[in-house]
Design a protein around this motif. Structure first.
Motif, PDB file in Angstrom:
ATOM      1  N   UNK A  53       0.843  -1.202   0.000  1.00  0.00           N
ATOM      2  CA  UNK A  53       0.000   0.000   0.000  1.00  0.00           C
ATOM      3  C   UNK A  53       0.873   1.246   0.000  1.00  0.00           C
ATOM      4  N   UNK A  54       1.997   1.159   0.716  1.00  0.00           N
ATOM      5  CA  UNK A  54       2.938   2.269   0.753  1.00  0.00           C
ATOM      6  C   UNK A  54       3.525   2.521  -0.643  1.00  0.00           C
ATOM      7  N   UNK A  55       3.864   1.418  -1.300  1.00  0.00           N
ATOM      8  CA  UNK A  55       4.410   1.547  -2.658  1.00  0.00           C
ATOM      9  C   UNK A  55       3.387   2.194  -3.596  1.00  0.00           C
ATOM     10  N   UNK A  56       2.128   1.795  -3.457  1.00  0.00           N
ATOM     11  CA  UNK A  56       1.084   2.403  -4.285  1.00  0.00           C
ATOM     12  C   UNK A  56       0.931   3.887  -4.016  1.00  0.00           C
ATOM     13  N   UNK A  57       0.978   4.239  -2.731  1.00  0.00           N
ATOM     14  CA  UNK A  57       0.853   5.654  -2.370  1.00  0.00           C
ATOM     15  C   UNK A  57       2.038   6.451  -2.933  1.00  0.00           C
ATOM     16  N   UNK A  58       3.224   5.872  -2.884  1.00  0.00           N
ATOM     17  CA  UNK A  58       4.384   6.547  -3.477  1.00  0.00           C
ATOM     18  C   UNK A  58       4.148   6.784  -4.962  1.00  0.00           C
ATOM     19  N   UNK A  59       3.581   5.762  -5.613  1.00  0.00           N
ATOM     20  CA  UNK A  59       3.329   5.867  -7.047  1.00  0.00           C
ATOM     21  C   UNK A  59       2.304   6.929  -7.374  1.00  0.00           C
ATOM     22  N   UNK A  60       1.427   7.235  -6.411  1.00  0.00           N
ATOM     23  CA  UNK A  60       0.383   8.228  -6.647  1.00  0.00           C
ATOM     24  C   UNK A  60       0.859   9.648  -6.326  1.00  0.00           C
ATOM     25  N   UNK A  61       2.098   9.775  -5.910  1.00  0.00           N
ATOM     26  CA  UNK A  61       2.651  11.102  -5.621  1.00  0.00           C
ATOM     27  C   UNK A  61       2.584  12.003  -6.855  1.00  0.00           C
ATOM     28  N   UNK A  98      13.040   6.141  -2.486  1.00  0.00           N
ATOM     29  CA  UNK A  98      12.620   4.819  -2.004  1.00  0.00           C
ATOM     30  C   UNK A  98      13.071   3.754  -2.996  1.00  0.00           C
ATOM     31  N   UNK A  99      13.818   2.807  -2.487  1.00  0.00           N
ATOM     32  CA  UNK A  99      14.299   1.716  -3.354  1.00  0.00           C
ATOM     33  C   UNK A  99      13.918   0.364  -2.751  1.00  0.00           C
ATOM     34  N   UNK A 100      14.170  -0.713  -3.491  1.00  0.00           N
ATOM     35  CA  UNK A 100      13.848  -2.044  -2.969  1.00  0.00           C
ATOM     36  C   UNK A 100      14.804  -2.436  -1.848  1.00  0.00           C
ATOM     37  N   UNK A 101      14.343  -3.344  -0.998  1.00  0.00           N
ATOM     38  CA  UNK A 101      15.166  -3.802   0.120  1.00  0.00           C
ATOM     39  C   UNK A 101      16.494  -4.386  -0.351  1.00  0.00           C
ATOM     40  N   UNK A 102      16.470  -5.066  -1.496  1.00  0.00           N
ATOM     41  CA  UNK A 102      17.702  -5.686  -2.007  1.00  0.00           C
ATOM     42  C   UNK A 102      18.632  -4.696  -2.708  1.00  0.00           C
ATOM     43  N   UNK A 103      18.277  -3.419  -2.658  1.00  0.00           N
ATOM     44  CA  UNK A 103      19.147  -2.415  -3.264  1.00  0.00           C
ATOM     45  C   UNK A 103      18.802  -2.093  -4.715  1.00  0.00           C
ATOM     46  N   UNK A 104      17.914  -2.883  -5.340  1.00  0.00           N
ATOM     47  CA  UNK A 104      17.474  -2.533  -6.698  1.00  0.00           C
ATOM     48  C   UNK A 104      16.705  -1.220  -6.665  1.00  0.00           C
ATOM     49  N   UNK A 105      16.679  -0.555  -7.811  1.00  0.00           N
ATOM     50  CA  UNK A 105      16.062   0.765  -7.835  1.00  0.00           C
ATOM     51  C   UNK A 105      14.559   0.762  -7.595  1.00  0.00           C
ATOM     52  N   UNK A 106      13.860  -0.299  -8.028  1.00  0.00           N
ATOM     53  CA  UNK A 106      12.405  -0.288  -7.923  1.00  0.00           C
ATOM     54  C   UNK A 106      11.824   0.593  -9.004  1.00  0.00           C
ATOM     55  N   UNK A 107      10.564   0.922  -8.891  1.00  0.00           N
ATOM     56  CA  UNK A 107       9.900   1.669  -9.970  1.00  0.00           C
ATOM     57  C   UNK A 107      10.013   3.176  -9.818  1.00  0.00           C
ATOM     58  N   UNK A 108       9.635   3.870 -10.876  1.00  0.00           N
ATOM     59  CA  UNK A 108       9.539   5.327 -10.820  1.00  0.00           C
ATOM     60  C   UNK A 108       8.684   5.809 -11.987  1.00  0.00           C
ATOM     61  N   UNK A 109       7.668   6.605 -11.660  1.00  0.00           N
ATOM     62  CA  UNK A 109       6.744   7.087 -12.687  1.00  0.00           C
ATOM     63  C   UNK A 109       7.439   7.845 -13.802  1.00  0.00           C
TER      64      UNK A 109
END
Ligand SMILES: [Zn+2]
Length: 349
Positions: free
Chosen positions: A302-310, A321-332
């Motif tokens: 839910x936190x990730x979704x809220x970040x995406x709605x920024x 905000x990145x993934x726990x494993x150090x990967x970048x994760x998403x970005x709009x």
């Protein structure tokens, strides 16, 4: 995002009509508003009037229309009859929102259209039509205040082109202003990472996004409906403020933004966004850390979704905000921009 050296290289390729660069870049010509492939036979523009793009979609969103001579949206050799029909249909009516039944009307099978288009241009027909539509709306914003205020003075009846193209994305035509309707203003801001769109009233900033952001059209729509607002090109104090703050940020001289913000979201989303603003410049956190910080350790999705709605990119630093494993994760705004922002902040901490 292209370096000066790359732009020079592209410009040289443009002057020499180098076919090796076909598909590598497109050039938007500021004086004519069209974009071309490198080998176009039209007279070549001066360097300072060129804007270079790596995809046709970027050129469309930056409000350039396809050149009629070199047809940057048709493959030089073999473009299918179907693709040609579709491109022509869009150019006849670029403000239109395409639906499946519209394909039936021009006797085209929607899934074939999707497949062929994607293969040819690396984007679907709907993405193409959207990019073209956004480009038209953005053109008004990009050209700025003076044009629009002239139109306000003379009345919109005389400039139906403006009304048709712009109001589809930015709201009801200004001749139909309701008494209690909120009017927001929007400006085009150039940054080293590409153009951004800023929307604000006289007191606060409502939206700051990369023009290319996926889903921007929907986001603008949501903003309009929630606030019952219409959006016109123009500038307000918060826009002036954010423009100068962004300049300082990109120069590595500003770490905390002070432009007042108007956030639109649920209490949970606001809580998540507020937590984001506590992550210091140059540092990162994981989704799990962030969920724990707001006291809901299991709610990281839910936190990730809220970040995406920024809706306020960079200032509300969801890029930190990145993934726990150090990967970048998403970005709009795209992973490349996220990486750039993180590097930039680390280097200028
Ligand atoms: Zn051309």
């Amino acid at each position: 995002m292209l370096s000066e050296a790359v732009k020079q290289e592209f410009y040289n390729a443009l002057i020499s009509k180098s076919s090796e660069y076909e598909g590598v870049f497109y050039v938007g010509v500021k004086t004519t508003g069209v974009f071309c492939r490198p080998t176009c036979s039209a007279r070549k523009p001066k360097y300072e009037n060129c804007e270079f793009f790596q995809t046709a979609e970027q050129a469309l969103i930056a409000s350039f229309r396809p050149c009629l001579r070199c047809r940057p949206l048709s493959h030089p050799n073999h473009v299918s009859e179907l693709v040609r029909t579709l491109v022509e249909a869009i150019e006849k009516n670029p403000e239109k929102r395409w639906k499946t039944r519209d394909f039936e009307k021009i006797s085209v099978d929607a899934s074939t259209a999707r497949r062929q288009f994607k293969k040819r241009f690396g984007m679907t027909f709907v993405q193409y039509a959207r990019a073209r539509r956004m480009g038209i709306a953005m053109k008004q914003i990009r050209e700025g205040k003076a044009v629009i205020e002239t139109q306000l003075d003379t009345g919109y009846e005389s400039s139906s082109g403006f009304r048709d193209a712009f109001s589809k994305i930015m709201g009801t035509a200004p001749t139909k202003f309701g008494k209690h309707q909120i009017v927001l203003k929007s400006s085009w801001l150039d940054t080293p990472l590409g153009p951004m769109l800023a929307i604000a009233d006289e007191k606060a900033l409502y939206l700051l996004e990369f023009v290319e952001r996926r889903g921007l059209e929907k986001e603008i729509e949501r903003l309009r409906t929630k606030e019952k607002a219409i959006i016109i090109p123009g500038c307000t104090d918060p826009i002036v403020s954010v423009e100068s703050e962004l300049k300082a940020y990109f120069a590595g001289k500003l770490k905390i933004f002070k432009t007042p913000l108007h956030l639109i979201g649920s209490p949970f989303q606001k809580c998540v966004w507020n937590e984001l603003t506590k992550i210091p410049y140059g540092q990162t956190k994981s989704y799990a850390d962030q969920a724990a910080a707001i006291g809901k350790p299991s709610a990281y999705r839910a936190v990730a979704n809220a970040n995406g709605a920024n809706q306020i990119a960079i200032i509300i630093p969801c890029h930190r905000i990145i993934n726990t494993n150090g990967n970048l994760g998403g970005y709009g705004g795209g992973i490349t921009r996220k990486q750039w922002l993180l590097n930039h902040e680390k280097q200028t901490m």
